[in-house]
Motif scaffolding. Structure first.
Motif, PDB file in Angstrom:
ATOM      1  N   PHE A   1       4.990  -0.755   3.237  1.00  0.00           N
ATOM      2  CA  PHE A   1       3.872  -1.057   4.290  1.00  0.00           C
ATOM      3  C   PHE A   1       2.799  -1.730   3.464  1.00  0.00           C
ATOM      4  O   PHE A   1       2.280  -1.353   2.233  1.00  0.00           O
ATOM      5  CB  PHE A   1       3.446   0.453   4.515  1.00  0.00           C
ATOM      6  CG  PHE A   1       2.089   0.425   5.605  1.00  0.00           C
ATOM      7  CD1 PHE A   1       2.246  -0.202   6.882  1.00  0.00           C
ATOM      8  CD2 PHE A   1       0.963   0.397   5.067  1.00  0.00           C
ATOM      9  CE1 PHE A   1       1.175  -0.003   7.576  1.00  0.00           C
ATOM     10  CE2 PHE A   1      -0.177   0.416   5.853  1.00  0.00           C
ATOM     11  CZ  PHE A   1      -0.124   0.200   7.172  1.00  0.00           C
TER      12      PHE A   1
ATOM     13  N   GLU B   1       0.889  -1.172  -0.066  1.00  0.00           N
ATOM     14  CA  GLU B   1      -0.148   0.035   0.109  1.00  0.00           C
ATOM     15  C   GLU B   1       0.864   1.211  -0.139  1.00  0.00           C
ATOM     16  O   GLU B   1       0.362   2.078  -0.709  1.00  0.00           O
ATOM     17  CB  GLU B   1      -0.934   0.069   1.043  1.00  0.00           C
ATOM     18  CG  GLU B   1      -1.963  -1.160   1.260  1.00  0.00           C
ATOM     19  CD  GLU B   1      -2.657  -1.114   2.331  1.00  0.00           C
ATOM     20  OE1 GLU B   1      -3.782  -1.961   2.204  1.00  0.00           O
ATOM     21  OE2 GLU B   1      -2.634  -0.511   3.159  1.00  0.00           O
ATOM     22  N   GLN B   2       1.903   1.176   0.872  1.00  0.00           N
ATOM     23  CA  GLN B   2       2.766   2.817   0.729  1.00  0.00           C
ATOM     24  C   GLN B   2       4.154   2.023   0.969  1.00  0.00           C
ATOM     25  O   GLN B   2       4.509   0.912   1.427  1.00  0.00           O
ATOM     26  CB  GLN B   2       2.286   3.469   1.920  1.00  0.00           C
ATOM     27  CG  GLN B   2       0.934   3.790   1.865  1.00  0.00           C
ATOM     28  CD  GLN B   2       0.678   4.887   2.934  1.00  0.00           C
ATOM     29  OE1 GLN B   2       1.739   5.615   3.508  1.00  0.00           O
ATOM     30  NE2 GLN B   2      -0.632   5.183   3.309  1.00  0.00           N
ATOM     31  N   ALA B   3       5.020   3.002   0.376  1.00  0.00           N
ATOM     32  CA  ALA B   3       6.459   2.852   0.617  1.00  0.00           C
ATOM     33  C   ALA B   3       7.022   4.341   1.076  1.00  0.00           C
ATOM     34  O   ALA B   3       6.621   5.404   0.405  1.00  0.00           O
ATOM     35  CB  ALA B   3       7.056   2.337  -0.680  1.00  0.00           C
TER      36      ALA B   3
ATOM     37  N   MET C   1       4.586  -4.449   7.908  1.00  0.00           N
ATOM     38  CA  MET C   1       5.527  -3.412   7.504  1.00  0.00           C
ATOM     39  C   MET C   1       7.019  -4.244   7.416  1.00  0.00           C
ATOM     40  O   MET C   1       7.437  -4.866   8.204  1.00  0.00           O
ATOM     41  CB  MET C   1       5.620  -2.359   8.264  1.00  0.00           C
ATOM     42  CG  MET C   1       6.948  -1.310   7.854  1.00  0.00           C
ATOM     43  SD  MET C   1       6.930   0.345   8.836  1.00  0.00           S
ATOM     44  CE  MET C   1       7.361  -0.204  10.258  1.00  0.00           C
TER      45      MET C   1
END
Lengths: 332, 332, 332, 332
Positions: D242, D144-146, D247
């Motif tokens: 993430f 979803e996120q980095a 994570m």
């Protein structure tokens, strides 16, 4: 002892009730909630009394101040009525989701001249505050970049979403305030992207659940914020502040200091706290001290109304950027 | 280029062969192993040759030095023959398990006057060595206590146990050397307890697999060593050195710097290295540099024969204490 | 609400007074200290009253229990008088420094049949307790070794030393209890070395300031304890428990989660807490809950009198070993 | 043994020379540098030869492949000439700073049909690669996120800046590749802000030294990159990825595992590596293995020409966004 009335006995209100009841310099006189059962429960737990109207608290001449932790849409009216009754006001964030309503309320408050504190409790978190102090002491020299990670463990209930003001105004607003607090200056322009990655029903409510922001501060320093409504390993809230002479990191507190070493892995710790009330427990108590100190000393509390207003200005600019795909200047 | 002959092409010998072959200032001329297949395999891997007798290496007048990584019982004879042939000697620990044989060997070596280095490679481990340097630089003031944890991942094969010299002489001997190295002084008395906790068959061989030692150094400083033959999460080797102004810790290196955060736990790393050859890889290379530097400069290598002898003296005292239940003075 | 009287308003007593006053299920009725000013100060701080004699507390029929945090030499007499008056007793460690006096007191206590809890608060420290629970849950299998590090930040005042019972009975006694608690079994034999490394004047008082202990538990497991009266970086208290399937570590809590990265070093944290009252703050509160729970449920509190007695038996054996240089069996 | 020629013997070229010379499956046949002294020095260090023209390497029919680590402006011509001579090519990043030149070169390369690998070595860093593998294994579920932090220790010399292609094309291009690699998908749109915070002379060259980027990937996932040309505590390069179930963090390797505890602070480690050649040492060796494996197996190397091209497309979009203040779609 300052005599305090509390409006709102929901999850946060009830925590305020407990903290007020345990505070050595404040006395929790009465609690009002639109739901009498909630008010009664909080009163029973804290040895206080539940009252059946706003008036019965505001009409009490011996009352020094009120705490407002009702739903956001009612904040401004309660602030105004309390101010006009001459009471000092502590109000949860955000002041309101509509900027014009905030300004109207600000005018009433200014006219009344009563002290006001906004519930940006994270400024008083031991780790975040130590980071702030170390930066102020010049330990890393001129500030250049910040990375603020802001991850809730679980999304709020869906019925809360539509009235919340949205992801940025409701949740990330804490981080907008943190950026202003840490840098000691205002952001001049912002850009943002947002997504619905956690739960499509949040998107159906017209909101988002994930977002990334970049802000340029007055000095040219850059600040990044990333946020999400769901985090599998707990309430993940970290700040890293980078300057010409080094970096300061406010890492997550751990639930205990137990480390596990097995053939599956080493140095493993427990998941993080799951709820903000546990995670920020100490900050909620410390902000009460700040409020009492301010009232006793006559110095206006900090963070105050303007801090609440400016965080909302940033949230509004961020939302416009996420919508338009353009850099947006923060209003004044 | 120094011309080197290698005796012993078992697990450690083969690693020495690779390191010697890759070393810029040494040339691996020949390899001898009682098992010709082992010698041939190591030679093939390193572009060297396998020879069929000790003599064929020692009789080579162009050979500068030998590395001895045969089984412990053959060390002394090979040291003596190499010394009498005028070769510099690098020998794996321990010199021998019998103190009188060590002293006999030391006399021959002294008479021959050739350089000798003992394979206490851990002195050159980057972390342990940095700890040593920091202590020498006075970063923690006067040294007062040390805690050395020494845990192998898996026990050796049972057939190795009877000829090993035992848990303390074979395995913990590295830590006895480390204590002398870090404190820069000798232990004067020791006490120890040992147990068979890992595998009862080790006990049936007359050995132990777990032990704890306390030593008093000349200065009065205290040193603890704990050891075991089996560790579920890998090769766990840590040193903590405590002084009047602080503590230095040589923590375990991790296989990678990957951290995992899931609902099962946070900040989890991989298990540690499972084998000492991986764990101490860099130290094995660095001790070669030390050997070459010594030979090129004419300064005797360090650690030398006396370091090997003194570590064995400590091991003997520890074994006597574990047996008798009394504090035992370390011999001289 | 349990009605509590407090004997002793020194540093620890005053902390108990605050915790008792803030506790939701106990009421601090009165405080007695031989120094009336100390008693009055503690009473003023907690909204309690200072009384001028032991009798005036023990004679109060409405009093349920007493807390004893006077100097160690007076513990037994107060325990006996309180027990004979039918009061439940909470007493600070150690019960007494003389074993025969302890047994005499134990007989009186047993005859009176009142509940008794000993102040081994560290059992309730969040990290140590989580380690205990994880071990009990079998997370690391059969227990084989423990390393307990116990370092005070600064020595007590010299005038305290002669009456303290000595380094092992006064300070390390907490760790003896911890070993019994974690392993769930008794040590059968101990060996120890001690030194005067911190302050020669402690030696002139006939005491030591540094020590290392090894204990063999009933199961054959080995336990090491290292201790010192002075630690430059704060109150360093760690436990590592090693078993067949892994290791559990109760690491030091940090004052904040701030990390500093500069050209001088990375990931640096603040020094540890300097005082045990800060370090073990939560454990002091939790043991009050345990006491109340026990009294309300009628189940004897744990840790109890026998735990206090057995820790002292270990301390006595350790002192004899440090003196004689021999392994000493722990008495019964 | 693959026979290799090397173009460029500057800082990186010389490192390649050493790694090639030490590699068991490649032979460094010759080195060409426009500066004959640089070529000669690298040749002397590696037992290779310095040649005086590009032709003398490309004309060698026994040569299998070339490594190109010359200045960026010469990359395309050398790639084309080597390809037309039928040599496999390994080229340092970036291919070129001008996209049209890259495409022209790509056409020549495609026509020649020789293998090509681009020097995105960080894909092979042990920590980054373990993170990649753990994500591919689904350890954190849907990505979803980095947050990618990319901080050099010191800026390049000012004379390098004008020809560098700029901060994003020269330095952050590694991170653009990393984002594509980790997510396994392309970014569709980017926004960026940049500043001159480190050295105003970099601004006078028309470049920036600090920047923050947000990218939206095809899946809607968000990726943040922050970068700077100067970092007081060393070469700070971290990745956090993430996902819905957790994570993964690739933390900085430390120079040693030494930790310091003093009254000034606890758990302090040394500063990070100062140079990328130390920091990424292992990755530089591993990418050689990848190149050899590809040539030996006949499978095209990865990362290849298209990876180099796409990273540049992202850099161009980012630069346009930083200039225009608008979200920019990444070209195709």
């Amino acid at each position: 002892m300052l005599r305090i009335g509390l409006f709102g006995a929901g999850r946060i209100g009830r925590m305020h009730a407990r903290n007020l009841a345990a505070h050595g310099r404040m006395e929790l006189v009465g609690i009002y909630d639109v739901n009498p059962d909630a008010g009664a429960a909080a009163a029973a737990e804290t040895g206080s009394v539940s009252v059946d109207s706003v008036e019965s608290l505001l009409g009490d001449d011996t009352l020094d101040a009120v705490f407002i932790s009702t739903s956001t849409s009612t904040h401004c009216e309660l602030i105004e009525r309390a101010a006009q009754a001459g009471k000092a006001v502590f109000c949860e964030k955000p002041i309101h989701v509509d900027m014009s309503r905030v300004d109207q309320c600000g005018a009433v408050l200014a006219a009344a001249g009563v002290p006001f504190q906004i519930g940006f409790n994270r400024r008083f978190d031991p780790g975040h505050n130590a980071l702030y102090q170390a930066a102020r002491d010049g330990q890393i020299g001129k500030l250049e970049q910040a990375v603020i990670s802001s991850r809730d463990s679980i999304p709020p209930t869906l019925d809360f979403i539509p009235s919340s003001g949205g992801f940025f105004r409701d949740m990330v607003i804490h981080d907008f305030d943190m950026a202003r607090f840490l840098f000691g200056e205002e952001p001049v322009e912002v850009m943002a992207m947002s997504s619905v990655l956690v739960d499509p029903r949040i998107g159906e409510c017209g909101d988002v659940d994930s977002g990334m922001v970049v802000m340029r501060m007055e000095s040219g320093a850059l600040c990044h914020i990333n946020g999400t409504r769901r985090c599998a390993y707990g309430y993940d809230q970290r700040i890293e502040l980078f300057g010409e002479r080094g970096m300061l990191v406010s890492a997550n507190p751990t639930r205990t200091n137990l480390e596990r070493y097995t053939e599956g892995g080493t140095a493993a710790r427990d998941p993080l706290h799951y709820f903000f009330i546990e995670r920020y427990q100490e900050s909620y108590v410390r902000q009460l001290d700040v409020f009492v100190d301010a009232l006793e000393s006559g110095v206006p509390p900090s963070p105050g109304f303007d801090d609440g207003r400016r965080a909302l200005l940033i949230a509004d600019a961020v939302m416009e950027s996420a919508r338009s795909g353009r850099t947006v200047r923060v209003g004044d």
